[in-house]
Motif scaffolding. Sequence first.
Motif, PDB file in Angstrom:
ATOM      1  N   THR A  76       0.987  -1.160   0.068  1.00  0.00           N
ATOM      2  CA  THR A  76      -0.253  -0.088   0.037  1.00  0.00           C
ATOM      3  C   THR A  76       1.218   1.333  -0.110  1.00  0.00           C
ATOM      4  OG1 THR A  76      -1.435  -1.252   1.216  1.00  0.00           O
ATOM      5  CG2 THR A  76      -1.776   1.487   1.263  1.00  0.00           C
ATOM      6  N   GLU A  77       0.810   2.405  -1.024  1.00  0.00           N
ATOM      7  CA  GLU A  77       1.167   3.131  -1.064  1.00  0.00           C
ATOM      8  C   GLU A  77       0.794   4.670  -0.500  1.00  0.00           C
ATOM      9  OE1 GLU A  77       2.619   3.986  -5.575  1.00  0.00           O
ATOM     10  OE2 GLU A  77       4.439   2.475  -4.351  1.00  0.00           O
ATOM     11  N   HIS A  78       1.307   5.608  -0.087  1.00  0.00           N
ATOM     12  CA  HIS A  78       0.270   6.842   0.036  1.00  0.00           C
ATOM     13  C   HIS A  78       0.989   7.947  -0.118  1.00  0.00           C
ATOM     14  CE1 HIS A  78      -2.545   4.630   3.134  1.00  0.00           C
ATOM     15  NE2 HIS A  78      -1.306   4.021   3.561  1.00  0.00           N
ATOM     16  N   PHE A  79       0.548   8.968  -0.563  1.00  0.00           N
ATOM     17  CA  PHE A  79       0.619  10.506  -1.315  1.00  0.00           C
ATOM     18  C   PHE A  79       1.630  11.003   0.512  1.00  0.00           C
ATOM     19  CE2 PHE A  79       0.473  14.639  -1.877  1.00  0.00           C
ATOM     20  CZ  PHE A  79       1.599  14.963  -3.212  1.00  0.00           C
ATOM     21  N   MET A  80       2.259  11.902   0.374  1.00  0.00           N
ATOM     22  CA  MET A  80       3.127  12.327   1.784  1.00  0.00           C
ATOM     23  C   MET A  80       2.530  11.695   3.284  1.00  0.00           C
ATOM     24  SD  MET A  80       2.242  16.005   0.629  1.00  0.00           S
ATOM     25  CE  MET A  80       2.749  16.843   1.686  1.00  0.00           C
ATOM     26  N   LEU A  81       2.828  10.056   2.925  1.00  0.00           N
ATOM     27  CA  LEU A  81       2.873   9.451   4.014  1.00  0.00           C
ATOM     28  C   LEU A  81       1.386   9.110   4.257  1.00  0.00           C
ATOM     29  CD1 LEU A  81       5.611  10.581   5.743  1.00  0.00           C
ATOM     30  CD2 LEU A  81       5.656   8.775   4.535  1.00  0.00           C
ATOM     31  N   PHE A  82       0.521   9.767   4.178  1.00  0.00           N
ATOM     32  CA  PHE A  82      -1.296   9.588   4.798  1.00  0.00           C
ATOM     33  C   PHE A  82      -2.055   9.835   3.364  1.00  0.00           C
ATOM     34  CE2 PHE A  82       1.505  11.926   8.278  1.00  0.00           C
ATOM     35  CZ  PHE A  82       1.278  10.784   8.964  1.00  0.00           C
ATOM     36  N   PHE A  83      -2.093  10.393   3.010  1.00  0.00           N
ATOM     37  CA  PHE A  83      -3.585  10.428   1.876  1.00  0.00           C
ATOM     38  C   PHE A  83      -3.296   9.960   0.341  1.00  0.00           C
ATOM     39  CE2 PHE A  83      -1.689  14.132   4.148  1.00  0.00           C
ATOM     40  CZ  PHE A  83      -3.063  14.756   4.000  1.00  0.00           C
ATOM     41  N   TRP A  84      -4.566   9.525  -0.087  1.00  0.00           N
ATOM     42  CA  TRP A  84      -4.773   8.971  -0.910  1.00  0.00           C
ATOM     43  C   TRP A  84      -3.898   7.550  -1.198  1.00  0.00           C
ATOM     44  CZ3 TRP A  84      -3.489  14.104  -1.954  1.00  0.00           C
ATOM     45  CH2 TRP A  84      -4.197  14.745  -2.079  1.00  0.00           C
ATOM     46  N   PRO A  85      -4.501   6.571  -0.584  1.00  0.00           N
ATOM     47  CA  PRO A  85      -3.609   5.007  -0.507  1.00  0.00           C
ATOM     48  C   PRO A  85      -4.265   4.056  -1.519  1.00  0.00           C
ATOM     49  CG  PRO A  85      -5.312   5.323   1.102  1.00  0.00           C
ATOM     50  CD  PRO A  85      -5.345   5.799   0.582  1.00  0.00           C
ATOM     51  N   ARG A  86      -3.231   3.469  -2.524  1.00  0.00           N
ATOM     52  CA  ARG A  86      -3.254   2.784  -3.322  1.00  0.00           C
ATOM     53  C   ARG A  86      -2.714   2.124  -3.376  1.00  0.00           C
ATOM     54  NH1 ARG A  86       0.333   4.434  -8.947  1.00  0.00           N
ATOM     55  NH2 ARG A  86       1.884   4.832  -7.611  1.00  0.00           N
ATOM     56  N   GLN A  87      -3.195   0.169  -4.014  1.00  0.00           N
ATOM     57  CA  GLN A  87      -2.650  -0.608  -3.738  1.00  0.00           C
ATOM     58  C   GLN A  87      -1.828  -0.960  -4.292  1.00  0.00           C
ATOM     59  OE1 GLN A  87      -2.308  -3.118  -1.681  1.00  0.00           O
ATOM     60  NE2 GLN A  87      -4.092  -2.488  -0.312  1.00  0.00           N
ATOM     61  N   LYS A  88      -0.239  -1.575  -4.898  1.00  0.00           N
ATOM     62  CA  LYS A  88       0.104  -1.655  -5.768  1.00  0.00           C
ATOM     63  C   LYS A  88       0.241  -3.135  -6.169  1.00  0.00           C
ATOM     64  CE  LYS A  88       4.792  -0.520  -7.804  1.00  0.00           C
ATOM     65  NZ  LYS A  88       5.868  -0.053  -7.330  1.00  0.00           N
ATOM     66  N   ARG A  89       0.573  -4.126  -7.026  1.00  0.00           N
ATOM     67  CA  ARG A  89       0.936  -5.079  -7.323  1.00  0.00           C
ATOM     68  C   ARG A  89       2.224  -5.439  -7.886  1.00  0.00           C
ATOM     69  NH1 ARG A  89      -5.445  -8.146  -8.343  1.00  0.00           N
ATOM     70  NH2 ARG A  89      -5.561  -7.901  -6.284  1.00  0.00           N
ATOM     71  N   THR A  90       3.148  -6.641  -7.427  1.00  0.00           N
ATOM     72  CA  THR A  90       3.855  -7.078  -8.468  1.00  0.00           C
ATOM     73  C   THR A  90       3.935  -8.007  -7.941  1.00  0.00           C
ATOM     74  OG1 THR A  90       5.393  -4.524  -7.534  1.00  0.00           O
ATOM     75  CG2 THR A  90       7.058  -6.396  -8.356  1.00  0.00           C
ATOM     76  N   TYR A  91       4.234  -8.624  -9.969  1.00  0.00           N
ATOM     77  CA  TYR A  91       4.215 -10.241  -9.895  1.00  0.00           C
ATOM     78  C   TYR A  91       5.728 -10.165 -10.237  1.00  0.00           C
ATOM     79  CZ  TYR A  91      -0.953  -8.943 -10.942  1.00  0.00           C
ATOM     80  OH  TYR A  91      -1.779  -8.442 -10.469  1.00  0.00           O
ATOM     81  N   GLU A  92       5.692 -11.582 -10.402  1.00  0.00           N
ATOM     82  CA  GLU A  92       6.939 -12.399 -10.171  1.00  0.00           C
ATOM     83  C   GLU A  92       6.428 -13.497 -11.229  1.00  0.00           C
ATOM     84  OE1 GLU A  92      11.406 -13.558  -8.404  1.00  0.00           O
ATOM     85  OE2 GLU A  92      10.165 -12.895  -7.673  1.00  0.00           O
ATOM     86  N   VAL A  93       7.528 -14.726 -12.123  1.00  0.00           N
ATOM     87  CA  VAL A  93       6.889 -15.308 -12.918  1.00  0.00           C
ATOM     88  C   VAL A  93       7.911 -16.423 -13.494  1.00  0.00           C
ATOM     89  CG1 VAL A  93       5.003 -16.394 -14.748  1.00  0.00           C
ATOM     90  CG2 VAL A  93       4.364 -14.822 -13.396  1.00  0.00           C
ATOM     91  N   THR A  94       7.310 -17.744 -12.672  1.00  0.00           N
ATOM     92  CA  THR A  94       8.892 -18.524 -13.200  1.00  0.00           C
ATOM     93  C   THR A  94       7.970 -19.407 -14.363  1.00  0.00           C
ATOM     94  OG1 THR A  94      10.271 -18.136 -11.148  1.00  0.00           O
ATOM     95  CG2 THR A  94      10.645 -20.195 -12.871  1.00  0.00           C
ATOM     96  N   ALA A  95       8.449 -18.959 -15.722  1.00  0.00           N
ATOM     97  CA  ALA A  95       7.735 -19.694 -16.892  1.00  0.00           C
ATOM     98  C   ALA A  95       8.838 -20.682 -16.881  1.00  0.00           C
ATOM     99  CB  ALA A  95       7.547 -19.353 -18.111  1.00  0.00           C
ATOM    100  N   ARG A  96       7.563 -21.951 -17.722  1.00  0.00           N
ATOM    101  CA  ARG A  96       8.541 -22.935 -18.842  1.00  0.00           C
ATOM    102  C   ARG A  96       8.667 -23.301 -20.184  1.00  0.00           C
ATOM    103  NH1 ARG A  96       6.795 -28.503 -18.045  1.00  0.00           N
ATOM    104  NH2 ARG A  96       5.375 -27.637 -16.435  1.00  0.00           N
ATOM    105  N   ILE A  97       9.081 -22.706 -21.303  1.00  0.00           N
ATOM    106  CA  ILE A  97       8.671 -22.488 -22.587  1.00  0.00           C
ATOM    107  C   ILE A  97       9.001 -23.480 -23.958  1.00  0.00           C
ATOM    108  CG2 ILE A  97       9.106 -20.827 -24.185  1.00  0.00           C
ATOM    109  CD1 ILE A  97       9.226 -18.333 -22.022  1.00  0.00           C
ATOM    110  N   VAL A  98       8.174 -24.252 -23.771  1.00  0.00           N
ATOM    111  CA  VAL A  98       9.185 -24.875 -25.487  1.00  0.00           C
ATOM    112  C   VAL A  98       8.610 -24.080 -26.652  1.00  0.00           C
ATOM    113  CG1 VAL A  98       8.412 -27.380 -26.364  1.00  0.00           C
ATOM    114  CG2 VAL A  98       8.386 -27.080 -23.893  1.00  0.00           C
TER     115      VAL A  98
END
Length: 112
Positions: A76-98
């Motif tokens: 969760t990120e906040h603007f100036m530590l308190f305002f307008w909280p927003r969720q931030k997602r980061t994905y990490e994928v390990t893929a097997r490709i043929v």
Amino acid sequence: MSSETAPIAADGSDVQLLEQKEHTMTVTARGESLQDLTGKLFQRMRKQIFQEITQPIIHMEAKEVYFDQVDVEETTEHFMLFFWPRQKRTYEVTARIVVDVKYLNINERENR
């Protein structure tokens, strides 16, 4: 009367150089969306194939793609530590490709 003959290499040989093989690899990428992440996975796949197959590559095509591991990190990120909280997602994928790879086997040519 015209007679057509098949073209022959300069040294008089007609060795088939085009070869095809199926190559399986595992790649990992990280991104803020699955679409962004998928592009990174395929960039890394291409780079890895060019490192592993040193012959001139004519064509490569992904035949199968499996996401073996998917990790999602939410913060969760906040603007100036308190305002307008927003969720931030980061994905990490390990893929097997043929991958189906077509390449010219010029080492075969040099050894003859």
